[in-house]
Scaffold this motif. Structure first.
Motif, short mmCIF file in Angstrom:
data_model
loop_
_atom_site.label_atom_id
_atom_site.label_comp_id
_atom_site.label_asym_id
_atom_site.label_seq_id
_atom_site.Cartn_x
_atom_site.Cartn_y
_atom_site.Cartn_z
N GLY A 38 0.88 -1.24 0.03
CA GLY A 38 0.17 -0.27 0.01
C GLY A 38 0.87 1.40 -0.01
O GLY A 38 0.51 2.16 -0.67
N LEU A 39 1.85 1.42 0.64
CA LEU A 39 2.85 2.44 0.72
C LEU A 39 3.21 2.80 -0.67
O LEU A 39 3.34 3.95 -1.20
CB LEU A 39 3.94 2.16 1.56
N GLU A 40 4.03 1.68 -1.43
CA GLU A 40 4.38 2.05 -2.71
C GLU A 40 3.15 2.50 -3.52
O GLU A 40 3.27 3.41 -4.55
CB GLU A 40 5.07 0.52 -3.30
N ALA A 41 1.96 1.74 -3.70
CA ALA A 41 0.88 2.16 -4.53
C ALA A 41 0.41 3.56 -4.43
O ALA A 41 0.11 4.31 -5.21
CB ALA A 41 -0.33 1.18 -4.27
N THR A 42 0.47 4.05 -2.98
CA THR A 42 0.09 5.20 -2.79
C THR A 42 0.85 6.36 -3.28
O THR A 42 0.45 7.32 -3.81
CB THR A 42 -0.36 5.26 -1.14
N GLY A 43 2.21 6.04 -3.22
CA GLY A 43 3.03 6.86 -3.87
C GLY A 43 2.71 7.22 -5.30
O GLY A 43 3.06 8.11 -5.81
N ILE A 44 2.82 5.96 -6.16
CA ILE A 44 2.47 6.14 -7.42
C ILE A 44 1.36 6.93 -7.81
O ILE A 44 0.96 7.48 -8.45
CB ILE A 44 2.33 4.50 -8.00
N ILE A 45 0.07 6.76 -6.76
CA ILE A 45 -1.24 7.24 -7.05
C ILE A 45 -0.99 8.80 -6.82
O ILE A 45 -1.35 9.69 -7.63
CB ILE A 45 -2.16 6.91 -6.11
N ARG A 46 -0.44 9.24 -5.70
CA ARG A 46 -0.08 10.52 -5.73
C ARG A 46 0.77 11.37 -6.77
O ARG A 46 0.36 12.64 -7.03
CB ARG A 46 0.64 10.85 -4.10
N ARG A 47 1.79 10.73 -7.27
CA ARG A 47 2.47 11.18 -8.42
C ARG A 47 1.58 11.31 -9.70
O ARG A 47 1.71 12.23 -10.36
CB ARG A 47 3.78 10.39 -8.85
N ARG A 48 0.83 10.38 -9.84
CA ARG A 48 -0.20 10.53 -11.09
C ARG A 48 -1.16 11.63 -10.81
O ARG A 48 -1.46 12.32 -11.66
CB ARG A 48 -0.92 9.41 -10.92
N GLU A 49 -1.66 12.03 -9.51
CA GLU A 49 -2.43 12.90 -9.26
C GLU A 49 -1.89 14.19 -9.37
O GLU A 49 -2.70 15.20 -9.71
CB GLU A 49 -3.03 12.86 -7.90
N ALA A 50 -0.53 14.27 -9.32
CA ALA A 50 0.00 15.60 -9.43
C ALA A 50 -0.21 16.14 -10.94
O ALA A 50 -0.25 17.43 -10.99
CB ALA A 50 1.56 15.65 -9.11
N ALA A 51 -0.34 15.29 -11.60
CA ALA A 51 -0.57 15.87 -13.26
C ALA A 51 -1.87 15.96 -13.62
O ALA A 51 -2.44 16.90 -14.44
CB ALA A 51 0.03 14.52 -14.05
N THR A 52 -2.97 15.37 -12.72
CA THR A 52 -4.21 15.74 -13.03
C THR A 52 -5.00 16.77 -11.88
O THR A 52 -6.04 17.12 -12.25
CB THR A 52 -5.03 14.32 -12.72
N GLY A 53 -4.59 16.88 -10.70
CA GLY A 53 -4.99 17.71 -9.81
C GLY A 53 -6.17 17.11 -9.06
O GLY A 53 -6.64 17.80 -8.27
#
Length: 163
Positions: free
Chosen positions: A79-94
């Motif tokens: 979950g920690l790794e997946a969350t990091g990836i989710i947050r990086r993706r969100e940086a592009a979408t807002g």
């Protein structure tokens, strides 16, 4: 697994439609899956279950969810790794999906690690139904800000909201 409303009215605990959430449960333990789905479905939430962080990422690419219940330790990708990836993706979408860490690790350092990884709040397993409902149903800001409390459930739990 999709858990749709069963047609039961508010007397049986079903929430009004505006309060129901679309939940992604990322949890590899079948017993924990059944418990969480059972509790959330009875309140009218729509729950989709995946067993790894990688599967969670794949589902989030295809569907939108109001909240992600993320086990910290899962095979293939935690979950920690997946969350990091989710947050990086969100940086592009807002966008910002609400992520709730679910873990048997209950030391202060574990909670801090979850929040540092980008999770919005934290609940311990075995899951306390009142804390689960608070994590899924609470009103929350669209984005986490410096002014927002570090963990909105800390105060709720400290007040003794246990079932």
């Amino acid at each position: 697994i999709g858990a749709a409303a069963t047609g039961k009215g508010p007397a049986q605990g079903l929430l009004p439609a505006p309060l129901r959430r679309k939940v992604l449960l990322a949890e590899d333990n079948v017993v924990n899956q059944r418990v969480a789905v059972g509790l959330l479905a009875k309140r009218g939430h729509d729950v989709t279950v995946v067993a790894t962080g990688k599967e969670a990422l794949e589902r989030l690419e295809r569907d939108r969810f109001d909240v992600v219940l993320m086990d910290v330790q899962m095979p293939e990708m935690g979950g920690l790794e997946a969350t990091g990836i989710i947050r990086r993706r969100e940086a592009a979408t807002g966008r910002h999906v609400w992520i709730v860490a679910m873990t048997a690790h209950t030391m202060q350092g574990d909670r801090d690690e979850c929040l540092k990884a980008g999770m919005d709040t934290y609940i311990a397993k075995p899951v306390d139904p009142a804390l689960l409902f608070a994590a899924v149903e609470q009103e929350r800001p669209a984005r986490r800000s410096a002014a927002a409390p570090e963990d909105p459930l800390t105060e709720f739990a400290a007040e003794g909201h246990r079932s």
